[in-house]
Design a protein around this motif. Sequence first.
Motif, short mmCIF file in Angstrom:
data_model
loop_
_atom_site.label_atom_id
_atom_site.label_comp_id
_atom_site.label_asym_id
_atom_site.label_seq_id
_atom_site.Cartn_x
_atom_site.Cartn_y
_atom_site.Cartn_z
N LEU A 79 -28.20 35.88 11.08
CA LEU A 79 -27.06 36.57 10.50
C LEU A 79 -26.04 36.95 11.55
O LEU A 79 -24.83 37.01 11.27
CB LEU A 79 -27.54 37.83 9.76
CG LEU A 79 -28.33 37.59 8.47
CD1 LEU A 79 -28.88 38.90 7.92
CD2 LEU A 79 -27.46 36.90 7.42
N ASP A 80 -26.50 37.16 12.77
CA ASP A 80 -25.57 37.52 13.84
C ASP A 80 -24.70 36.34 14.29
O ASP A 80 -23.75 36.53 15.05
CB ASP A 80 -26.35 38.08 15.03
CG ASP A 80 -27.01 39.41 14.71
OD1 ASP A 80 -26.36 40.25 14.07
OD2 ASP A 80 -28.18 39.61 15.10
N ASP A 81 -25.02 35.14 13.80
CA ASP A 81 -24.19 33.97 14.12
C ASP A 81 -22.99 33.84 13.19
O ASP A 81 -22.13 33.00 13.41
CB ASP A 81 -25.03 32.68 14.01
CG ASP A 81 -26.12 32.60 15.07
OD1 ASP A 81 -25.93 33.18 16.16
OD2 ASP A 81 -27.16 31.95 14.81
N PHE A 82 -22.93 34.68 12.14
CA PHE A 82 -21.83 34.56 11.17
C PHE A 82 -20.47 34.87 11.80
O PHE A 82 -19.51 34.12 11.61
CB PHE A 82 -22.08 35.48 9.97
CG PHE A 82 -22.78 34.80 8.84
CD1 PHE A 82 -22.10 34.45 7.68
CD2 PHE A 82 -24.14 34.51 8.91
CE1 PHE A 82 -22.75 33.84 6.62
CE2 PHE A 82 -24.80 33.90 7.86
CZ PHE A 82 -24.11 33.56 6.70
N PRO A 114 -30.51 44.55 5.77
CA PRO A 114 -31.66 45.44 5.56
C PRO A 114 -32.90 44.69 5.07
O PRO A 114 -34.03 45.06 5.42
CB PRO A 114 -31.16 46.42 4.49
CG PRO A 114 -29.69 46.44 4.68
CD PRO A 114 -29.33 45.04 5.04
N PHE A 115 -32.72 43.65 4.24
CA PHE A 115 -33.87 42.89 3.75
C PHE A 115 -34.59 42.20 4.90
O PHE A 115 -35.82 42.21 4.98
CB PHE A 115 -33.42 41.87 2.72
CG PHE A 115 -34.55 40.99 2.22
CD1 PHE A 115 -35.53 41.51 1.40
CD2 PHE A 115 -34.63 39.66 2.59
CE1 PHE A 115 -36.58 40.71 0.94
CE2 PHE A 115 -35.67 38.85 2.14
CZ PHE A 115 -36.65 39.38 1.31
N ARG A 116 -33.82 41.62 5.81
CA ARG A 116 -34.44 40.96 6.96
C ARG A 116 -35.05 41.99 7.93
O ARG A 116 -36.12 41.77 8.48
CB ARG A 116 -33.41 40.10 7.70
CG ARG A 116 -33.03 38.81 6.98
CD ARG A 116 -34.22 37.91 6.84
NE ARG A 116 -33.91 36.58 6.31
CZ ARG A 116 -34.67 35.95 5.44
NH1 ARG A 116 -35.77 36.53 4.97
NH2 ARG A 116 -34.36 34.75 5.02
N GLN A 117 -34.41 43.11 8.11
CA GLN A 117 -34.87 44.10 9.09
C GLN A 117 -36.00 44.98 8.57
O GLN A 117 -36.91 45.32 9.33
CB GLN A 117 -33.70 44.98 9.53
CG GLN A 117 -34.04 45.93 10.67
CD GLN A 117 -32.83 46.72 11.13
OE1 GLN A 117 -32.50 47.76 10.59
NE2 GLN A 117 -32.15 46.20 12.14
N ALA A 118 -35.98 45.34 7.29
CA ALA A 118 -36.95 46.32 6.78
C ALA A 118 -37.66 45.87 5.51
O ALA A 118 -38.52 46.60 5.01
CB ALA A 118 -36.23 47.65 6.51
N GLY A 119 -37.32 44.70 4.98
CA GLY A 119 -37.95 44.22 3.76
C GLY A 119 -37.39 44.90 2.52
O GLY A 119 -36.43 45.68 2.60
N LEU A 173 -30.77 32.06 3.25
CA LEU A 173 -30.44 33.26 4.01
C LEU A 173 -30.98 33.19 5.43
O LEU A 173 -32.20 33.09 5.63
CB LEU A 173 -31.02 34.49 3.31
CG LEU A 173 -30.78 35.84 3.98
CD1 LEU A 173 -29.30 36.18 3.99
CD2 LEU A 173 -31.59 36.93 3.28
N PRO A 174 -30.11 33.23 6.44
CA PRO A 174 -30.59 33.21 7.83
C PRO A 174 -31.42 34.44 8.17
O PRO A 174 -31.38 35.46 7.46
CB PRO A 174 -29.29 33.18 8.65
CG PRO A 174 -28.27 32.62 7.72
CD PRO A 174 -28.64 33.17 6.37
N THR A 175 -32.16 34.34 9.23
CA THR A 175 -33.02 35.43 9.64
C THR A 175 -32.31 36.32 10.67
O THR A 175 -31.10 36.19 10.87
CB THR A 175 -34.33 34.87 10.24
OG1 THR A 175 -35.25 35.92 10.47
CG2 THR A 175 -34.06 34.10 11.53
N VAL A 230 -38.77 41.04 9.35
CA VAL A 230 -40.07 41.32 8.74
C VAL A 230 -40.29 40.49 7.48
O VAL A 230 -41.36 40.56 6.86
CB VAL A 230 -40.22 42.82 8.41
CG1 VAL A 230 -40.07 43.68 9.66
CG2 VAL A 230 -39.22 43.25 7.33
N THR A 231 -39.29 39.73 7.08
CA THR A 231 -39.43 38.85 5.92
C THR A 231 -39.36 37.40 6.38
O THR A 231 -38.73 37.08 7.40
CB THR A 231 -38.33 39.12 4.87
OG1 THR A 231 -37.04 39.09 5.50
CG2 THR A 231 -38.54 40.48 4.22
#
Length: 444
Positions: free
Chosen positions: A185-188, A221-226, A313-315, A320-321
């Motif tokens: 996501l940071d590559d966006f 948030p989904f990638r970081q905390a589920g 969805l990129p990671t 954590v997902t």
Amino acid sequence: MFNVKRTATWVAMTAAVTLALTSCAGSGGGGDPTDVNPEGEVEPREISWLLSRPADGGVITAMQQIADEYAADHPGFKLNLITTPDRPSYIQKYETLAAANKLPELFDTDATPFAQKLAEQGRMIDVDVLLDDLGMADDYREAALNYQRFDDGSLYMVPFEFQLEFFWYNSDLLAQAGVEVPATLDDFAPMCEALRAEGITPIALDGADGWPLERYMAHYPFRQAGPEYIQKLKTGEAKFSDAPGRAAVEWLYGLGQADCFQEGFSATGYADAQAQFTSGRAAVYNIGTWELANLATENLDASVRDAVDYFTLPTIDGAVTADNEYVTPSGIGMAINSSTYDPLVRDFLAFALERYPAAVAETGALSPTTDVDTAIPADATPLYSRAIEQAGDVGSAIAMPWDTQLDPATNTRLQQELTLLVQGDITPDEFIETMDAALAENVG
């Protein structure tokens, strides 16, 4: 512009409905949620379904055809479809009827705290028990059922759809800018800057409807905390100022600073945003498989057809997902009123749920079950089959759309503040302060 009077009215009305619903708890308005096969004769009559779906959509079309077939063998039966496609108006009608104990036999609902209150009061049939009794439990996709479950894992809604949300992209435009598909996501933001340097609009966004930008808020948030973060946020156990929320806010602010979305995105509607991508004027477009007919068939402009592809969805670092866990919705679910549940409703549902998967698969859509094959249109591009096959590799954790989770007042304010944040009209700290205050007021 923020309409204070309208929002205040909506908040007051929602509070009144919630109070009325609470006051009728334990009033005996519901039946036994687990009595899914009641004794008695099937006596045909008219039953109603309160819907929040397009009147000409695939779900309604298929179910009406099935209901007509059932009526042919059961004179006197009729399925009355009460359709309100506009979601805010639907929620108002649904919650008002619920508070008055006047919900019809079937009604649409997301797995919201309001719906869970109905379930706790015994006013909805337990769908886990029903599907097991009908011998259909193993036919449904795990992700389709999980999307309908409440946070405690209970299931009170039947899914009629299954969708995958992708980032569609134009490979020619990315190549022109010398960038690859984002790995994280940071590559966006860097991708957007490179595309802008070439005079290319990076991302087409339907900003007028609110929910597409809200999808972006849910990703980090989904990638970081589920999925647990939004579960806690909607009940006030978490805040926007917590690490996952702050990370999302700063990421979205960064997308705005990188000029990722088209000029005037906040006034761009659904069709116009899609047209920007399908005409080759934008490089990326986030939308679900419900648009396969427009993105993966010969309906797509020939000038871009061979360049269109998709990524999931990129990671992020430390995610954590899993990579195959992202937004995989099964749409708004259908709940069954326990107080009006009888042998007729049970018999019709058994008939309808057995026939529905084949009916929807014939339209080229994914079924919420795995026991039918989706019909691939004759004019489909290879992407169509690939997208359908992708449904077989979906993890169990789901990035829930926040507009189906948050209370209406908080959700409305969030969509307004997100636009201001991405436009650079407010800072991340101002956004967080405003949203934490709104959450505290509305949840409290």
